[in-house]
Design a protein around this motif. Structure first.
Motif, PDB file in Angstrom:
ATOM      1  N   ALA B  18       0.863  -1.203   0.000  1.00  0.00           N
ATOM      2  CA  ALA B  18       0.000   0.000   0.000  1.00  0.00           C
ATOM      3  C   ALA B  18       0.885   1.234   0.000  1.00  0.00           C
ATOM      4  N   LYS B  19       0.829   1.997  -1.079  1.00  0.00           N
ATOM      5  CA  LYS B  19       1.761   3.120  -1.202  1.00  0.00           C
ATOM      6  C   LYS B  19       1.249   4.386  -0.516  1.00  0.00           C
ATOM      7  N   ALA B  20      -0.061   4.422  -0.227  1.00  0.00           N
ATOM      8  CA  ALA B  20      -0.645   5.655   0.325  1.00  0.00           C
ATOM      9  C   ALA B  20       0.041   6.161   1.598  1.00  0.00           C
ATOM     10  N   PRO B  21       0.362   5.289   2.573  1.00  0.00           N
ATOM     11  CA  PRO B  21       0.976   5.822   3.802  1.00  0.00           C
ATOM     12  C   PRO B  21       2.470   6.140   3.654  1.00  0.00           C
ATOM     13  N   TYR B  22       3.042   5.925   2.452  1.00  0.00           N
ATOM     14  CA  TYR B  22       4.488   6.151   2.278  1.00  0.00           C
ATOM     15  C   TYR B  22       4.884   7.592   2.632  1.00  0.00           C
ATOM     16  N   ALA B  23       4.002   8.558   2.309  1.00  0.00           N
ATOM     17  CA  ALA B  23       4.350   9.957   2.579  1.00  0.00           C
ATOM     18  C   ALA B  23       4.532  10.186   4.077  1.00  0.00           C
ATOM     19  N   LEU B  24       3.655   9.548   4.872  1.00  0.00           N
ATOM     20  CA  LEU B  24       3.770   9.686   6.334  1.00  0.00           C
ATOM     21  C   LEU B  24       5.044   9.024   6.838  1.00  0.00           C
ATOM     22  N   VAL B  25       5.328   7.844   6.291  1.00  0.00           N
ATOM     23  CA  VAL B  25       6.547   7.124   6.695  1.00  0.00           C
ATOM     24  C   VAL B  25       7.781   7.957   6.324  1.00  0.00           C
ATOM     25  N   ALA B  26       7.751   8.530   5.108  1.00  0.00           N
ATOM     26  CA  ALA B  26       8.893   9.347   4.656  1.00  0.00           C
ATOM     27  C   ALA B  26       9.055  10.581   5.545  1.00  0.00           C
ATOM     28  N   ALA B  27       7.918  11.214   5.913  1.00  0.00           N
ATOM     29  CA  ALA B  27       7.990  12.402   6.785  1.00  0.00           C
ATOM     30  C   ALA B  27       8.583  12.017   8.140  1.00  0.00           C
ATOM     31  N   PHE B  28       8.175  10.868   8.656  1.00  0.00           N
ATOM     32  CA  PHE B  28       8.672  10.409   9.960  1.00  0.00           C
ATOM     33  C   PHE B  28      10.178  10.156   9.906  1.00  0.00           C
ATOM     34  N   LEU B  29      10.596   9.358   8.930  1.00  0.00           N
ATOM     35  CA  LEU B  29      12.021   9.024   8.835  1.00  0.00           C
ATOM     36  C   LEU B  29      12.856  10.274   8.550  1.00  0.00           C
ATOM     37  N   GLY B  30      12.331  11.140   7.680  1.00  0.00           N
ATOM     38  CA  GLY B  30      13.069  12.363   7.315  1.00  0.00           C
ATOM     39  C   GLY B  30      13.254  13.289   8.510  1.00  0.00           C
ATOM     40  N   MET B  31      12.190  13.472   9.286  1.00  0.00           N
ATOM     41  CA  MET B  31      12.299  14.394  10.423  1.00  0.00           C
ATOM     42  C   MET B  31      13.163  13.821  11.539  1.00  0.00           C
ATOM     43  N   VAL B  32      13.113  12.492  11.715  1.00  0.00           N
ATOM     44  CA  VAL B  32      13.988  11.882  12.730  1.00  0.00           C
ATOM     45  C   VAL B  32      15.444  12.089  12.317  1.00  0.00           C
ATOM     46  N   ALA B  33      15.704  11.920  11.015  1.00  0.00           N
ATOM     47  CA  ALA B  33      17.080  12.118  10.519  1.00  0.00           C
ATOM     48  C   ALA B  33      17.509  13.571  10.699  1.00  0.00           C
ATOM     49  N   ALA B  34      16.584  14.501  10.467  1.00  0.00           N
ATOM     50  CA  ALA B  34      16.931  15.930  10.563  1.00  0.00           C
ATOM     51  C   ALA B  34      17.030  16.410  12.010  1.00  0.00           C
ATOM     52  N   SER B  35      16.351  15.709  12.920  1.00  0.00           N
ATOM     53  CA  SER B  35      16.259  16.221  14.295  1.00  0.00           C
ATOM     54  C   SER B  35      17.616  16.303  14.987  1.00  0.00           C
ATOM     55  N   THR B  36      18.514  15.367  14.687  1.00  0.00           N
ATOM     56  CA  THR B  36      19.838  15.409  15.320  1.00  0.00           C
ATOM     57  C   THR B  36      20.563  16.681  14.903  1.00  0.00           C
TER      58      THR B  36
END
Lengths: 322, 298
Positions: B18-36
């Protein structure tokens, strides 16, 4: 034009029957009332602390009594306005999404096209209906907020408060129309309703919560509980003098914050209601002088969102069931 | 047991497809990476501000950031977990519950001799594995990014703390996945099914803590804890509502693990997060949604 109005009337009829709309109105109203209750209790606690402290000072024989905390009625609405900023945007997206997605779900797009000359008319009719709905919701929020401040906060409400709150309500309406337009455009352009819904959720998260949160968390004063400069016992003028040396960092942080419409809405509303201390007790001319760029920014973004929504109407065929 | 395992495998496969939730997953992973990076940049700037303040003779107070743990840089990750991660998990839960209804296979499955509870347990197991994988990726990203900023690998104690934070994150996320799954099964429309857990989240994250601290709702998204209110009504409400303020409990327990200043007991907070996960998962497995078997409409 008349077909747009006809579609708007049909949309309003649908919305009136939609339970989600009533849940939205109830939740926003409750959130505003709750915030006023909390702010009033907080003020009373501050006042009790002050009275206890003043009694101690008097008992010690000191002639110097500190200034008592002052109640500014509209400042009780700070939490309520933040709820409108966060939840209002979410609800506008959900209602806007529903306005389009229901036609896809029911397979009624072709039926609508028999009444309207173009997809743009359908989209604009729906947006007009949503704009009227949000005008009613914001009017209800304004009335609820003022009534809460008067009845719970025990403050006198005059024309000054009514006028300022009406301006805040108008800002809230523009804000809700922006999110409604985004919801309508994204849902119209996306063939898969689930994908549209999740895209809207991500947009809400990023624009309403994440971008302002980054700006807030990068604020040097927000790094220790109670504030960095307070912890270091630095007076306000000295704080400004120090931060002047970090102008680039502050500009970047501020630039990030104002890239979010939510922050533009918040800054204008907080200034108008005197929630932001530097605008408290100031005339509207002073408030306008300090916030007109946020107003222009917000109106430009809303205009762009409406244009985007109107343009999405040309792709109305994406709403047809395959 | 085999039903649960089969359902878990299917859930994993379907969730990845299911590709629909990919944007949420990408936002989560991206922000965790940026938070440091955000945490590091802010700490560097605040230290420079302190040095300026000291040089100009405005203060004699010690630098509040001396001796902070390298893990202090990742304090924003806590906020992104409870901001994006929880909503991502709830969304995955909703989508999992709606999948059969959308594909019109719910009635078909109902004709087979399949234990519905085992099926739901399997789905949650699949989601749990998926969320564990996502959390593991974020913890590896955190470990590497902090290591790069401090110029060397983190020691065993710090690595364990990151792992502990990962476990706590996973517990919170599976709890919200359970809430999402429950919502997807009980509500007729996709929009309300998704809106309900978001409103539940907003109540837990903003309303409940506000009642106990008189804090502004948005200020609750700052990783720095708010000064505790000790006046009558707030002190009482704060104690009474503490078990429901799960996101605040998560902030407290995570702050203790990551070496950030906290208020309240970290162990009790971690236990409450675990209890929330257990209650949400149990409810998602046991509560039946017999009236909502059809295709969700808007």
């Amino acid at each position: 034009m008349s077909e747009t109005v006809t579609l708007a009337r049909k949309e309003l009829l649908d919305l009136r029957r939609d339970r989600v709309v009533w849940i939205v109105v109830g939740t926003l109203g409750l959130a505003v009332v709750l915030s006023v209750v909390v702010a009033s209790l907080d003020f009373r606690a501050q006042l009790a602390d002050y009275e206890a402290y003043a009694a101690q000072v008097k008992a010690s024989g000191s002639g110097v009594t500190p200034a008592a905390p002052q109640l500014f009625p509209l400042q009780l609405l700070r939490g309520g306005m933040e709820y409108v900023e966060v939840l209002g945007a979410l609800f506008a997206l959900m209602i806007g999404y529903g306005a389009i997605a229901k036609e896809r779900s029911r397979g009624t797009v072709d039926l609508l096209l028999t009444r309207a000359r173009s997809g743009t008319s359908i989209v604009m009719g729906k947006l007009l209906g949503l704009a009227i709905l949000w005008a009613v919701i914001m009017a209800a929020v304004v009335v609820t907020a003022l009534a809460s401040v008067a009845l719970i906060g025990g403050s006198t409400i005059g024309w000054h408060e009514v006028g300022r709150m009406a301006l805040a309500g108008a800002a809230g309406w523009v804000y809700a129309v922006f999110w409604s337009a985004i919801a309508v455009a994204v849902t119209t352009l996306t063939r898969n309703s689930t994908a549209a819904l999740l895209t809207l959720l991500v947009l809400w998260l990023v624009i309403v919560l994440v971008i302002p949160q980054i700006g807030d968390t990068m604020d040097p004063d927000n790094q220790v509980p109670g504030g960095l400069f307070k912890a270091l016992a630095i007076a306000k003028p000295d704080e400004h003098a120090v931060l002047h040396h970090f102008a680039t960092y502050e500009s970047l942080r501020n630039g990030l914050e104002v890239s979010s419409l939510s922050k533009l809405y918040e800054r204008f509303t907080f200034a108008t209601l005197g929630i932001k201390d530097i605008y408290n007790g100031q005339s509207l001319a002073v408030v306008w002088d300090g916030t007109f760029r946020y107003v222009i920014g917000a109106l430009t973004l809303t205009g762009a969102a409406l244009t985007f929504a109107a343009a999405s109407g040309r792709r109305i065929h994406t709403l047809r069931r395959s | 047991m085999s039903t649960a395992i089969t359902a878990a495998r299917h859930e994993l496969l379907a969730s990845v497809r299911a590709k629909a939730p990919y944007a949420l997953v990408a936002a989560f992973l991206g922000m965790v990476a940026a938070s440091t990076f955000i945490g590091w940049r802010t700490t560097v700037t605040v230290t420079a501000i302190y040095e300026r303040v000291l040089a100009d003779g405005y203060t004699t107070q010690p630098n509040p950031f001396t001796d902070v743990s390298p893990l202090y840089y990742v304090r924003n990750t806590v906020i992104y977990v409870l901001l994006i991660g929880t909503l991502m998990a709830a969304t995955l839960g909703v989508q999992s519950a709606l999948r059969d209804r959308k594909a019109e296979t719910a009635a078909l499955i109902g004709t087979r001799p399949v234990d519905a509870r085992a099926l739901r347990t399997g789905r949650l197991l699949g989601l749990g594995i998926l969320l564990a994988a996502l959390v593991a990726v974020t913890e590896v990203v955190t470990w590497v990014s902090v290591g790069l900023l401090v110029g060397g690998p983190l020691d065993a104690a710090e690595t364990l703390r990151i792992a502990g934070f990962g476990v706590l994150t996973w517990l919170l996320l599976v709890g919200f996945a359970g809430v999402g799954m429950l919502s997807g099964r009980l509500l007729h429309r996709e929009r309300t099914a998704l809106l309900a857990p978001v409103v539940v989240w907003a109540v837990i994250a903003f309303v409940v803590p506000q009642l106990g601290t008189a804090a502004r709702p948005v200020s609750l998204l700052n990783p720095v804890p708010l000064p505790a209110q000790d006046s009558g009504a707030f002190a009482w409400l704060s104690h009474a509502l503490a078990p429901i303020a799960i996101t605040e409990r998560f902030k407290t327990a995570s702050g203790a693990l990551l070496g950030s200043p906290t208020t309240g007991s970290a162990a009790a907070s971690a236990l409450l997060v675990a209890l929330f996960a257990a209650v949400a998962l149990t409810a998602a497995i046991l509560v039946r949604g017999t009236r909502t078997q059809g295709v969700p409409h808007e």
